[in-house]
Design an enzyme around this catalytic site. Structure first.
Site, short mmCIF file in Angstrom:
data_model
loop_
_atom_site.label_atom_id
_atom_site.label_comp_id
_atom_site.label_asym_id
_atom_site.label_seq_id
_atom_site.Cartn_x
_atom_site.Cartn_y
_atom_site.Cartn_z
CG ASP A 185 -2.45 -0.68 1.12
OD1 ASP A 185 -2.70 -0.41 0.16
OD2 ASP A 185 -2.57 -1.46 2.20
NE ARG A 208 -18.78 -0.02 -1.61
CZ ARG A 208 -18.19 -0.93 -1.71
NH1 ARG A 208 -18.04 -1.65 -2.67
NH2 ARG A 208 -16.93 -1.12 -0.60
CG ASP A 215 -12.83 2.47 -1.11
OD1 ASP A 215 -11.86 2.24 -1.76
OD2 ASP A 215 -13.28 2.62 -0.16
CB SER A 241 -10.72 -4.05 -6.02
OG SER A 241 -10.60 -4.55 -7.29
CB THR A 291 -6.89 -4.63 1.68
OG1 THR A 291 -6.64 -3.20 1.28
CG2 THR A 291 -5.59 -5.20 2.28
CD GLU A 340 -7.42 2.93 1.92
OE1 GLU A 340 -7.16 2.49 0.73
OE2 GLU A 340 -8.23 2.55 2.88
CE LYS A 367 -17.47 -4.70 -6.00
NZ LYS A 367 -16.27 -4.88 -5.39
CG ASP A 402 -7.91 2.40 -2.24
OD1 ASP A 402 -6.88 1.84 -1.96
OD2 ASP A 402 -8.95 1.74 -2.03
CB ILE A 458 -3.70 -2.05 -2.62
CG1 ILE A 458 -2.18 -2.08 -2.97
CG2 ILE A 458 -4.39 -3.39 -2.84
CD1 ILE A 458 -1.27 -3.22 -2.61
CG ASP A 459 -10.40 -0.40 -4.15
OD1 ASP A 459 -11.14 -0.43 -2.99
OD2 ASP A 459 -11.38 -0.57 -5.16
#
Ligand code: AMP
Ligand code: MG
Length: 341
Positions: A52, A271, A284, A254, A143, A76, A257, A138, A140-141
């Protein structure tokens, strides 16, 4: 710091493209080590933290070196944990990974200051609105997907006076979508200029992407989080039933999508809030939203309201996210309203 610099959208899109491609090299290297290190407990989150931080450093460092005119970023990660004696071991790993991509001449302080670049906090006016121009990242979206060696994303977007104006969404584990069968795709979009995909890890053709043309909701494929804590999976089953959808939902971590939706792999992304008090983070959704919108799709919250990126670090006035290919959006919102009450 002034955040209202003039910027050239095509130049900044190219900077974002280079930054995400560079960061993907770091995250892929760490993820491959995760798989190889058999002694490593899956629950050990330390490698992901290293990745990250290194990803955020590489994105910020690449933007700076490229000469980006935008000098603020809402990222982030925060380098605070890496400073001092306690952070020394992790700091050394982050510096080593960052040097591996940006060059061995980087000092430790250079790396930490790149990470700190992501510490911008948009000022809010009396109505709770933020203006100005800043990146949001982000590094690393997804995780959890990263730790499972599944889907994750590097998501970078530019926000200008509350609007997402460009996005670069790198998905290292998503197929390129050509005949090669290779993994690693980068989605790029700028407001009014369309959405494109290209291979993330090699040179290759850049192609315009388009959402699916499905008009009948019952024929739509939907996707949602793998994590039941991030989206209500019982309600999504009920919504699918109301719409007459028989195909099972595609579960993916993540903003991959949004990437899948933007090229027609699925036609609905649900979501559904699991907690009333949770506020979605701008990093995000910003890159994913513009990629889907520029590919012809629609993105709203569960009540059908536009996502408001002008509220600082969170989507403070929205609840959940519904994204679709467009033509079926109202039908999906009606089903969501019925199930959510
Ligand atoms: P996903 O991979 O789509 O499940 O989303 C991952 C993102 O979910 C993370 O980056 C978190 O910021 C975010 N997240 C964490 N807790 C929640 C929650 N309760 N509801 C929705 N999203 C969450
Ligand atoms: Mg995230």
């Amino acid at each position: 710091m002034s955040t209202s610099q003039p910027f050239d959208i095509t130049a900044e899109l190219e900077h974002a493209r280079r930054a995400v491609r560079a960061a993907a090299l770091v995250t892929r290297a760490v993820q491959q080590n995760l798989v190889q290190a058999v002694t490593l407990e899956k629950s050990d989150k330390s490698p992901v933290t290293v990745a990250d931080f290194a990803s955020q450093a590489v994105v910020a460092g690449t933007l700076a070196r490229a000469g980006s005119a935008v000098r603020a970023m809402v990222g982030e990660e925060d380098a605070g944990d890496l400073r001092g004696d306690e952070g020394s071991k992790r700091r050394a790993q982050v510096v080593q990974h960052t040097r591996g991509v940006l060059g061995e001449d980087l000092s430790e302080e250079n790396v930490l200051s790149f990470i700190d670049f992501g510490g911008h906090q948009p000022a809010l006016d009396a109505e709770g609105r933020a203006s100005g121009t800043y990146w949001t990242l982000d590094p690393i979206d997804g995780t959890k997907g990263f730790l499972r060696s599944e889907q994750y994303a590097i998501a970078l977007a530019l926000i200008h006076d509350g609007q997402v104006v460009l996005g670069a969404l790198g998905c290292p584990r998503l197929p390129v979508g050509d005949d090669s069968g290779d993994e690693g795709v980068l989605m790029l979009a700028a407001r009014g200029l369309g959405a494109f995909s290209e291979p993330l890890f090699r040179d290759g053709e850049r192609r315009a992407i388009r959402v699916s043309s499905v008009q009948d909701p019952s024929q739509a494929r939907f996707c949602e989080s793998v994590e039941a804590g991030h989206s209500d999976q019982d309600q999504s089953v009920q919504i699918a039933q109301l719409l007459g959808i028989t195909a099972p939902g595609l579960r993916m971590d993540s903003q991959a999508k949004y990437a899948g939706l933007s090229r027609g792999d699925a036609s609905i992304y649900l979501r559904l809030p699991t907690r009333k008090d949770y506020r979605e983070k701008i990093w995000d959704h910003a890159a994913g939203l513009i990629v889907v919108e520029e590919a012809g799709g629609r993105v709203t919250d569960v009540r059908g309201a536009a996502l408001d990126f002008g509220r600082g670090g969170t989507l403070a006035v929205n609840s959940g996210v519904i994204a679709t290919n467009g033509p079926i959006h109202d039908a999906v919102l009606a089903a969501v309203a019925k199930v959510l009450g």
